[in-house]
Design a protein around this motif. Structure first.
Motif, mmCIF file in Angstrom:
data_model
loop_
_atom_site.group_PDB
_atom_site.id
_atom_site.type_symbol
_atom_site.label_atom_id
_atom_site.label_comp_id
_atom_site.label_asym_id
_atom_site.label_seq_id
_atom_site.Cartn_x
_atom_site.Cartn_y
_atom_site.Cartn_z
ATOM 1 N N SER A 2 44.989 39.408 85.111
ATOM 2 C CA SER A 2 43.736 38.873 84.584
ATOM 3 C C SER A 2 43.110 39.750 83.512
ATOM 4 N N GLY A 3 43.893 40.671 82.979
ATOM 5 C CA GLY A 3 43.361 41.491 81.891
ATOM 6 C C GLY A 3 43.303 42.953 82.273
ATOM 7 N N PRO A 4 43.119 43.781 81.275
ATOM 8 C CA PRO A 4 43.086 45.229 81.467
ATOM 9 C C PRO A 4 42.076 45.654 82.526
ATOM 10 N N ASN A 5 42.441 46.594 83.300
ATOM 11 C CA ASN A 5 41.571 47.161 84.321
ATOM 12 C C ASN A 5 40.312 47.775 83.695
ATOM 13 N N LYS A 6 39.160 47.326 84.203
ATOM 14 C CA LYS A 6 37.900 47.745 83.584
ATOM 15 C C LYS A 6 37.597 49.214 83.815
ATOM 16 N N ALA A 7 37.958 49.711 84.958
ATOM 17 C CA ALA A 7 37.672 51.116 85.247
ATOM 18 C C ALA A 7 38.398 51.994 84.227
ATOM 19 N N ALA A 8 39.632 51.638 83.949
ATOM 20 C CA ALA A 8 40.400 52.398 82.971
ATOM 21 C C ALA A 8 39.791 52.238 81.575
ATOM 22 N N GLN A 9 39.334 51.035 81.283
ATOM 23 C CA GLN A 9 38.710 50.825 79.976
ATOM 24 C C GLN A 9 37.461 51.673 79.818
ATOM 25 N N ILE A 10 36.696 51.744 80.890
ATOM 26 C CA ILE A 10 35.474 52.538 80.803
ATOM 27 C C ILE A 10 35.818 53.975 80.450
ATOM 28 N N LEU A 11 36.785 54.515 81.157
ATOM 29 C CA LEU A 11 37.167 55.902 80.884
ATOM 30 C C LEU A 11 37.676 56.051 79.457
ATOM 31 N N ARG A 12 38.521 55.160 79.098
ATOM 32 C CA ARG A 12 39.162 55.281 77.798
ATOM 33 C C ARG A 12 38.191 55.038 76.638
ATOM 34 N N LYS A 13 37.462 53.936 76.726
ATOM 35 C CA LYS A 13 36.589 53.568 75.612
ATOM 36 C C LYS A 13 35.240 54.280 75.660
ATOM 37 N N GLY A 14 34.862 54.703 76.833
ATOM 38 C CA GLY A 14 33.558 55.339 76.950
ATOM 39 C C GLY A 14 32.405 54.354 76.967
ATOM 40 N N THR A 15 32.704 53.084 77.134
ATOM 41 C CA THR A 15 31.621 52.113 77.280
ATOM 42 C C THR A 15 31.958 51.172 78.421
ATOM 43 N N SER A 16 30.924 50.633 79.028
ATOM 44 C CA SER A 16 31.129 49.854 80.243
ATOM 45 C C SER A 16 30.436 48.505 80.220
#
Lengths: 341, 341
Positions: free
Chosen positions: B50-64
């Motif tokens: 269902s799409g990229p894991n949000k927790a990982a995105q938060i860490l990587r992108k620095g936005t949530s």
DNA sequence: CTGTTAGCGCTTTCAG
DNA sequence: CTGAAAGCGCTAACAG
């Protein structure tokens, strides 16, 4: 003096220890000596390191201390509803006690997917307006607790709405009464209207239909007939819808002498309008509410209604979530005899 | 059929493309052909990704996409206050429009540190009860917008409380009046009491003191003296504190003939109690409120008060945050002449 | 337009 | 009790 945010690694280097030690100093006190730990913590404070980055922790540990509260409708609407806000109150106090944070989530959102990966669980207050969310929650890997409705195999907090409605209706009704019902979300319509023969929605799951069942059971027992043209549907429990519906009821002919309302907000609006029109409550018209909000106690004549403790529901929901309860809980309710019947 | 959560990497492998392509399919449509993208998306749906894991995105992108709303006090209290909940309403609707999520944060929390790493910014509604939070916000690397108070160099949304108070007091006061003031958080006390000579708190920053200044300026102009024993302090704007204070005022001697209240909740409680005691409002006692809540419009006699649009404040605060505004904004208010002066 | 790869900052075995 | 190292799952250069 550069201002690039310090990382655990930097700190470890500066203090001449390994990263694991710093990590342990913050997260697992038992893994190192009291002395060393305090030493490290104080050093960290001095150099301005305030602890491991939370975003990284979320990814690594898979928990965030964030609980999502999925509301039935938009946050804007929910937060101004006294019943919902009392529930939120209960949830938030229970969460705060455990150091958890509260993310408010609208029930008319597209999907739950953009938070499911990082929240620790969901409390779902009322069936979300967007049904898709229910399906998503049903298969969510994160714990879910529902309130005022059910999802198979998920714990829930409810009251016996059918019985509560039955009891309040029983105490209001007598043979020969002309009855109207002001209901909530009975059919699929965005505006106030009579139910007539529109198909009822969510008959199985919705508390409104349980309440309707209860009213009908009481009516049957008392030999009172209630036709569908005497049942109103309100899309939500806001004052303006309530006012509209109240007006329709009060100007309908023959004017009912008992009106069963599915929320106190609706009942109070009706009560005020009736009084303004010079109708004697309860002599000319009996009115019952549902919920037991504060305002109903302050109003004169005091509203006859069913009290459920929304705050307690909130607390229980939070605890059920945090303690991994499995069961479905049924909370008690209480009939409150006011002066409107 | 194992149920281990699919990762982007797994999916890339299964579809025989690189991870970047999958990532781009979800996040940067311009980086690949429409056709390929739809192909990928539909494949993902089929295999249950269902799409990229949000927790990982938060860490990587620095936005949530999470915005923290720091309330002045506990969530439990704030959510049942009509002014605060209207503000929350404004904030949440503006955030929802931008696909942002709302994290409610109590102003009596220990620290802001456990969310600062992952939220995108802070809206701070009223000076948090725990002052430490203010210092933390002042140095937070994340954007901050304050409302109803200020932090140096941070954008803010305010109304001119001094002027508003001045205006409402001016229209109520006449020479020779005996005046009482029901104030909010003027001194450091957890209970309702008269101010006397207790040191005033937060004199610089607090809206209460701005309002007090406004009242005093009006009084001076009208040649009316108001001594500190005629000024009450309420720790918060809840009904029970209001009731206490109202009672003290109504039973104080000489009974004031003008009472300036720093919130509508307080004013309404006073109004009801005065009416119950048979006091004629406004003949025997004039009352003014502050805020312009709905209930004040519904009540008879209609309360004279200052209207500020809390919902609009919420919207503006959210926009200021999302658009990186730098300025401090002053919103208009409006005197509402009711029938209580 | 696609693939490779180096981290984002942390936790946690596993040896020592 | 401490240190080295392997990822958690993803994104964004960069090279092709």
């Amino acid at each position: 003096m550069k201002k690039t945010k310090l990382t655990l690694k930097d700190v470890a280097a500066q203090l001449g220890v390994s990263t694991a030690t710093i990590s342990n100093a913050f997260n697992r006190p038992d893994q190192l000596s009291q002395a060393k730990r305090e030493e490290i913590l104080s050093q960290c404070k001095k150099i301005g390191y305030s602890g491991p980055n939370k975003a990284a922790q979320i990814l690594r540990k898979g928990t965030s201390n964030i609980v999502a509260l999925v509301l039935a409708d938009s946050i804007a609407y929910m937060v101004s509803d006294p019943v919902a806000s009392t529930f939120i109150k209960g949830v938030s106090s229970a969460l705060q006690e455990q150091g958890k944070h509260l993310l408010l989530y609208a029930g008319d959102s597209k999907s739950i997917l953009d938070v499911v990966d990082f929240v620790d669980g969901f409390i779902c207050y009322g069936a979300p307006r967007n049904n898709k969310l229910i399906d998503e929650l049903a298969v969510s890997p994160k714990p879910v607790v529902t309130v005022d409705f059910d999802i198979d195999n998920k714990p829930s907090i409810n009251i016996d709405n059918e019985d509560a409605a039955y009891q309040v209706a029983s105490s209001a009704l007598n043979e020969g009464d002309s009855v109207a019902i002001l209901g909530l979300r009975l059919i699929d319509s965005p505006s106030t209207c009579r139910v007539y023969d529109s198909p009822l929605i969510g008959v199985e799951s919705s508390i409104s239909h349980r309440r309707l069942d209860g009213y009908m059971r009481a009516a049957k027992e008392k030999n009172v007939a209630i036709s569908k043209e005497r049942i109103w549907h309100l899309p939500e429990s806001g004052r303006s819808f309530a006012r509209q519906a109240a007006k329709e009821v009060l100007t309908s002919s023959p004017r009912p002498n008992v009106v069963l309302c599915m929320s106190d907000i609706i009942a109070l609006e009706l009560l005020h309008m009736a009084l303004e029109m010079g109708i004697n409550v309860p002599l000319d018209m009996k009115i019952t509410g549902f919920d037991g909000i504060e305002e109903a106690e302050r109003t004169r004549p005091r509203l006859t209604t069913v009290c459920q403790s929304s705050a307690e529901k909130g607390v229980q929901a939070a605890q059920a979530l945090l303690n991994d309860m499995e069961e479905k809980t049924m909370l008690p309710f209480e009939l409150r005899e006011g002066e409107t019947i």
